[in-house]
Design an enzyme around this catalytic site. Structure first.
Site, PDB file in Angstrom:
ATOM      1  N   ILE A  19     181.856 -59.302  23.969  1.00 37.53           N
ATOM      2  CA  ILE A  19     182.262 -58.964  22.605  1.00 37.53           C
ATOM      3  C   ILE A  19     183.534 -59.731  22.240  1.00 37.53           C
ATOM      4  O   ILE A  19     183.679 -60.225  21.117  1.00 37.53           O
ATOM      5  CB  ILE A  19     182.525 -57.444  22.463  1.00 37.53           C
ATOM      6  CG1 ILE A  19     181.277 -56.633  22.819  1.00 37.53           C
ATOM      7  CG2 ILE A  19     183.023 -57.097  21.063  1.00 37.53           C
ATOM      8  CD1 ILE A  19     180.177 -56.682  21.814  1.00 37.53           C
ATOM      9  N   TYR A  54     168.979 -50.957  35.611  1.00 41.78           N
ATOM     10  CA  TYR A  54     170.087 -50.279  36.284  1.00 41.78           C
ATOM     11  C   TYR A  54     171.106 -51.287  36.804  1.00 41.78           C
ATOM     12  O   TYR A  54     172.288 -51.008  36.928  1.00 41.78           O
ATOM     13  CB  TYR A  54     169.593 -49.436  37.469  1.00 41.78           C
ATOM     14  CG  TYR A  54     168.908 -48.175  37.043  1.00 41.78           C
ATOM     15  CD1 TYR A  54     169.612 -47.199  36.334  1.00 41.78           C
ATOM     16  CD2 TYR A  54     167.574 -47.949  37.337  1.00 41.78           C
ATOM     17  CE1 TYR A  54     168.991 -46.034  35.921  1.00 41.78           C
ATOM     18  CE2 TYR A  54     166.941 -46.780  36.938  1.00 41.78           C
ATOM     19  CZ  TYR A  54     167.660 -45.827  36.225  1.00 41.78           C
ATOM     20  OH  TYR A  54     167.043 -44.686  35.820  1.00 41.78           O
ATOM     21  N   ASP A  71     174.701 -60.348  26.857  1.00 41.26           N
ATOM     22  CA  ASP A  71     175.760 -60.931  26.023  1.00 41.26           C
ATOM     23  C   ASP A  71     175.205 -61.968  25.041  1.00 41.26           C
ATOM     24  O   ASP A  71     175.776 -62.171  23.970  1.00 41.26           O
ATOM     25  CB  ASP A  71     176.841 -61.583  26.894  1.00 41.26           C
ATOM     26  CG  ASP A  71     177.849 -60.549  27.391  1.00 41.26           C
ATOM     27  OD1 ASP A  71     178.038 -59.529  26.701  1.00 41.26           O
ATOM     28  OD2 ASP A  71     178.424 -60.754  28.466  1.00 41.26           O
ATOM     29  N   GLU A 139     181.857 -68.151  28.708  1.00 41.76           N
ATOM     30  CA  GLU A 139     182.204 -66.864  29.297  1.00 41.76           C
ATOM     31  C   GLU A 139     181.749 -66.844  30.745  1.00 41.76           C
ATOM     32  O   GLU A 139     180.572 -67.050  31.041  1.00 41.76           O
ATOM     33  CB  GLU A 139     181.517 -65.749  28.505  1.00 41.76           C
ATOM     34  CG  GLU A 139     181.868 -64.375  29.039  1.00 41.76           C
ATOM     35  CD  GLU A 139     180.956 -63.289  28.492  1.00 41.76           C
ATOM     36  OE1 GLU A 139     180.367 -63.460  27.404  1.00 41.76           O
ATOM     37  OE2 GLU A 139     180.822 -62.261  29.183  1.00 41.76           O
ATOM     38  N   ILE A 147     184.356 -63.560  45.130  1.00 40.73           N
ATOM     39  CA  ILE A 147     183.963 -64.805  45.802  1.00 40.73           C
ATOM     40  C   ILE A 147     182.945 -65.541  44.935  1.00 40.73           C
ATOM     41  O   ILE A 147     182.990 -66.752  44.756  1.00 40.73           O
ATOM     42  CB  ILE A 147     183.348 -64.490  47.184  1.00 40.73           C
ATOM     43  CG1 ILE A 147     184.426 -63.948  48.118  1.00 40.73           C
ATOM     44  CG2 ILE A 147     182.683 -65.727  47.779  1.00 40.73           C
ATOM     45  CD1 ILE A 147     183.907 -63.482  49.462  1.00 40.73           C
ATOM     46  N   GLY A 349     159.011 -51.578  28.139  1.00 42.33           N
ATOM     47  CA  GLY A 349     159.207 -51.014  29.470  1.00 42.33           C
ATOM     48  C   GLY A 349     158.182 -51.548  30.455  1.00 42.33           C
ATOM     49  O   GLY A 349     157.155 -52.106  30.061  1.00 42.33           O
ATOM     50  N   CYS A 376     156.210 -53.380  22.232  1.00 41.52           N
ATOM     51  CA  CYS A 376     155.623 -53.910  23.471  1.00 41.52           C
ATOM     52  C   CYS A 376     154.891 -52.811  24.231  1.00 41.52           C
ATOM     53  O   CYS A 376     153.795 -52.431  23.840  1.00 41.52           O
ATOM     54  CB  CYS A 376     156.691 -54.609  24.296  1.00 41.52           C
ATOM     55  SG  CYS A 376     155.998 -55.940  25.288  1.00 41.52           S
ATOM     56  N   GLY A 378     155.377 -49.874  23.969  1.00 43.39           N
ATOM     57  CA  GLY A 378     155.196 -48.849  22.936  1.00 43.39           C
ATOM     58  C   GLY A 378     153.892 -49.070  22.181  1.00 43.39           C
ATOM     59  O   GLY A 378     153.191 -48.117  21.816  1.00 43.39           O
ATOM     60  N   ARG A 457     153.158 -59.146  30.214  1.00 44.83           N
ATOM     61  CA  ARG A 457     152.003 -59.747  30.901  1.00 44.83           C
ATOM     62  C   ARG A 457     150.687 -59.179  30.392  1.00 44.83           C
ATOM     63  O   ARG A 457     149.642 -59.782  30.536  1.00 44.83           O
ATOM     64  CB  ARG A 457     152.057 -59.441  32.408  1.00 44.83           C
ATOM     65  CG  ARG A 457     153.122 -60.180  33.146  1.00 44.83           C
ATOM     66  CD  ARG A 457     153.010 -59.946  34.651  1.00 44.83           C
ATOM     67  NE  ARG A 457     154.305 -60.162  35.252  1.00 44.83           N
ATOM     68  CZ  ARG A 457     154.825 -61.362  35.510  1.00 44.83           C
ATOM     69  NH1 ARG A 457     154.135 -62.450  35.250  1.00 44.83           N
ATOM     70  NH2 ARG A 457     156.020 -61.477  36.041  1.00 44.83           N
ATOM     71  N   HIS A 501     158.992 -58.243  20.712  1.00 45.41           N
ATOM     72  CA  HIS A 501     160.263 -57.515  20.660  1.00 45.41           C
ATOM     73  C   HIS A 501     161.021 -57.844  19.377  1.00 45.41           C
ATOM     74  O   HIS A 501     161.833 -58.773  19.360  1.00 45.41           O
ATOM     75  CB  HIS A 501     161.125 -57.876  21.878  1.00 45.41           C
ATOM     76  CG  HIS A 501     160.613 -57.292  23.139  1.00 45.41           C
ATOM     77  ND1 HIS A 501     160.980 -56.044  23.578  1.00 45.41           N
ATOM     78  CD2 HIS A 501     159.725 -57.764  24.046  1.00 45.41           C
ATOM     79  CE1 HIS A 501     160.350 -55.770  24.711  1.00 45.41           C
ATOM     80  NE2 HIS A 501     159.587 -56.803  25.016  1.00 45.41           N
ATOM     81  N   GLU A 503     163.452 -56.371  18.088  1.00 49.20           N
ATOM     82  CA  GLU A 503     164.887 -56.051  18.153  1.00 49.20           C
ATOM     83  C   GLU A 503     165.757 -57.280  18.390  1.00 49.20           C
ATOM     84  O   GLU A 503     166.905 -57.320  17.942  1.00 49.20           O
ATOM     85  CB  GLU A 503     165.166 -54.982  19.221  1.00 49.20           C
ATOM     86  CG  GLU A 503     164.980 -55.398  20.680  1.00 49.20           C
ATOM     87  CD  GLU A 503     163.552 -55.221  21.206  1.00 49.20           C
ATOM     88  OE1 GLU A 503     162.604 -55.276  20.413  1.00 49.20           O
ATOM     89  OE2 GLU A 503     163.394 -55.064  22.440  1.00 49.20           O
TER      90      GLU A 503
HETATM   91  N1  GLN Z   1     154.822 -53.739  30.939  1.00 51.82           N
HETATM   92  C1  GLN Z   1     154.161 -54.270  29.807  1.00 51.82           C
HETATM   93  C2  GLN Z   1     153.645 -55.685  30.047  1.00 51.82           C
HETATM   94  O1  GLN Z   1     154.082 -56.344  30.935  1.00 51.82           O
HETATM   95  C3  GLN Z   1     155.052 -54.243  28.580  1.00 51.82           C
HETATM   96  C4  GLN Z   1     156.268 -55.090  28.712  1.00 51.82           C
HETATM   97  C5  GLN Z   1     157.339 -54.764  27.697  1.00 51.82           C
HETATM   98  O2  GLN Z   1     157.357 -53.684  27.122  1.00 51.82           O
HETATM   99  N2  GLN Z   1     158.251 -55.675  27.485  1.00 51.82           N
HETATM  100  O3  GLN Z   1     152.815 -56.143  29.330  1.00 51.82           O
END
Ligand code: GLN
Length: 529
Positions: A19, A54, A71, A139, A147, A349, A376, A378, A457, A501, A503
């Protein structure tokens, strides 16, 4: 030749170097300079694409298909410029290039070493596109003293030696902690951190001090004296209500003026203050909506960074504060939690965890006519939900979650069937989609053909498109007539999902149409219209 600003961080991680860098970049851009932003991450992964959120938060995707540090998302949103593969470097990718060259025999006879071979490759990347820019902001990830980041710092030191201190400056982001028992801000960690930076031959010209309390003049003078930085170049950076407040904070402390003077640049014009005015209004909205974000990383906001930002952008442009309600689809009773939401979003996801809760989430949105946006995975959950509950295909699933499903309504894309290497091999970056005229998608975008960023995929299996259409879920966009890109429902106030995506492309002043549509529909629902 470009001028360079090297951004480093000290004391602890997560101080917001991204930022800070993006804010300095924005100010220079508001002065009319062409600014490039380059991120260096010291880990050995070639890119963060194979890491869990994570470890690393969200994986940002560039238009040309790089899987990159989050970033880069800040850079795009602040500068309103698309980043590319050239804006992201990891130690792994640098070593990979050098080792490939060694195997090809390009260093025949030589011992290949960190200095000069690795540092030369790093400098090459720092300078690759410099002629197109007035200023390149680099950056360096991690914390000074690690290290891992040493080769990057060494490359920065060499660059400064080669170009001279009037062409390369260092800005160090550091922490000035408040010790509550002593009721005092402490400068010692900053002093140590600057010493560490000096040990590797870099002298900072400016310190961005992250602090919970205002820095007094006395404290600034002390930091200045001990760290050998001008008092006015000790910048106070308190936690901001919004990240978009940071450039204005820096502007008030004349960060831009100082950087311009240090680099010997000629200002093109005074700062264009319209950008500040936009946020002044946008960050004080008169109404609010609650949008549920239903995923499995509800406790980890960095995992959905761009989704959160895209929701905020849509809010800003509708005079609305978007309150995000995180729903954990693995642990929460989703039907209970979703009752409070004016709109529902399922972000991307991977993997089976939390999937059944996401399918329940789609069902809730569909049956209760709550505005819904699927991204995706979703979209894939929307496909599975329709197949199971409206087409009588009780076993329907994605082969990602159940390889033995009787009805693989979501399956690997043809290109993915024989993929062995997991890194960098998804369907990545921009692909086109042609929109069906008159569809919700077409109305939202207001055009016939779009390009959107992908990272997946699996896809909606075209063999099931007709069956699901009969149940009300229609495909309203196709990639080259063969891959379904968007699905929507006509019997619902707002139900849309994309295989891509959206977003990543959203910008504060240009919210993505899918998010804008979601916020508008949520407002309508909330106001009982
Ligand atoms: N897991 C799903 C795929 O690989 C969706 C990927 C995602 O939501 N970016 O197609």
């Amino acid at each position: 030749m470009s001028k360079f600003i090297i951004i480093t961080g000290g004391v602890v991680s997560s101080l917001g170097k991204g930022i800070s860098g993006a804010s300095i970049g924005k100010l220079l851009q508001l002065h009319g300079f062409k600014v490039n932003m380059i991120k260096c991450d010291p880990y050995i992964n070639v890119d963060p694409g194979t890491m869990s959120p994570y470890q690393h938060g969200e994986v940002f995707v560039t238009v040309d298909g790089a899987e990159a540090d989050l970033d880069l998302g800040h850079y795009e949103r602040f500068l309103d410029v698309n980043m590319t593969k050239a804006n992201t470097n990891t130690a792994g990718s640098i070593y990979q290039t050098v080792i490939d060259k060694e195997r090809r025999g390009e260093y025949l006879g030589a011992t290949v070493q960190v200095i000069p071979h690795i540092t030369n490759e790093i400098k090459k990347r720092f300078c690759a596109f410099e002629k197109d820019f007035d200023v390149s902001i680099i950056e360096i990830g991690g914390t000074v003293g690690d290290i891992e980041s040493l080769p990057f710092l060494e490359a920065a030191r060499q660059l400064c030696l080669e170009r001279g201190p009037q062409n390369v400056i260092s800005v160090h982001v550091t922490l000035v902690p408040y010790i509550s028992v002593a009721q005092e801000l402490k400068t010692k960690p900053t002093q140590h951190s600057v010493n560490k930076l000096r040990e590797v031959g870099i002298a900072p010209s400016m310190l961005i001090c992250r602090t919970e309390k205002p820095l007094s003049e006395g404290l600034k003078n002390k930091i200045s004296l001990f760290c050998s930085v001008a008092p006015k170049a000790v910048i106070e950076c308190a936690d901001a209500k919004s990240i978009y407040d940071v450039p204005l904070n820096f502007y008030k402390q004349k960060v831009d003026e100082q950087v311009i003077a240090l680099l010997g640049l000629k200002p093109k014009h005074a700062v264009d203050e319209n950008w500040f005015r936009f946020f002044d209004k946008a960050l004080h909205p008169s109404q609010s909506v609650k949008i549920a974000v239903a995923g499995k990383y509800s406790e980890l906001q960095d995992a959905y960074k761009s989704v959160n930002e895209a929701l905020r952008h849509a809010g800003m442009n509708n005079d609305t504060k978007v309150e995000i309600l995180y729903v954990n689809t693995e642990k929460d009773n989703v039907n209970e939690k979703l009752k409070a939401a004016d709109g529902i979003l399922i972000p991307g996801g991977f993997g089976t965890r939390g999937i059944e809760g996401k399918i329940e989430t789609v069902r809730f949105a569909r049956e209760n006519k709550v505005p819904f946006l699927g991204i995706c995975v979703g979209m894939q959950c929307a496909v599975i939900e329709t197949a199971r509950h409206l087409c009588g295909l009780a076993d329907a699933n994605s082969t990602e979650f159940n390889p033995a499903t009787k009805d693989p309504v979501v399956d690997l894309t043809p290109q993915q069937k024989n993929v062995v290497y997991k890194g960098g091999t998804m369907r990545l970056g921009n692909y086109t989609a042609d929109l069906e005229k008159g569809s919700l998608a077409h109305r939202l975008y207001g055009k016939d053909r779009i390009e959107e960023r992908h990272r997946h995929r699996y896809e909606f299996n075209p063999a099931y498109v007709k069956t699901l259409r009969e149940a009300g879920l229609k495909v309203s966009a196709w990639h080259e007539g063969v891959l379904p890109e968007i699905v929507e429902r006509e019997d619902h106030p707002y139900f849309i999902a994309g295989q891509f995506h959206p977003e990543f492309g959203s910008r504060p002043q240009r919210p993505h149409p899918f998010f804008d549509g979601l916020v508008k529909a949520a407002l309508k629902r909330k106001n009982g219209k």
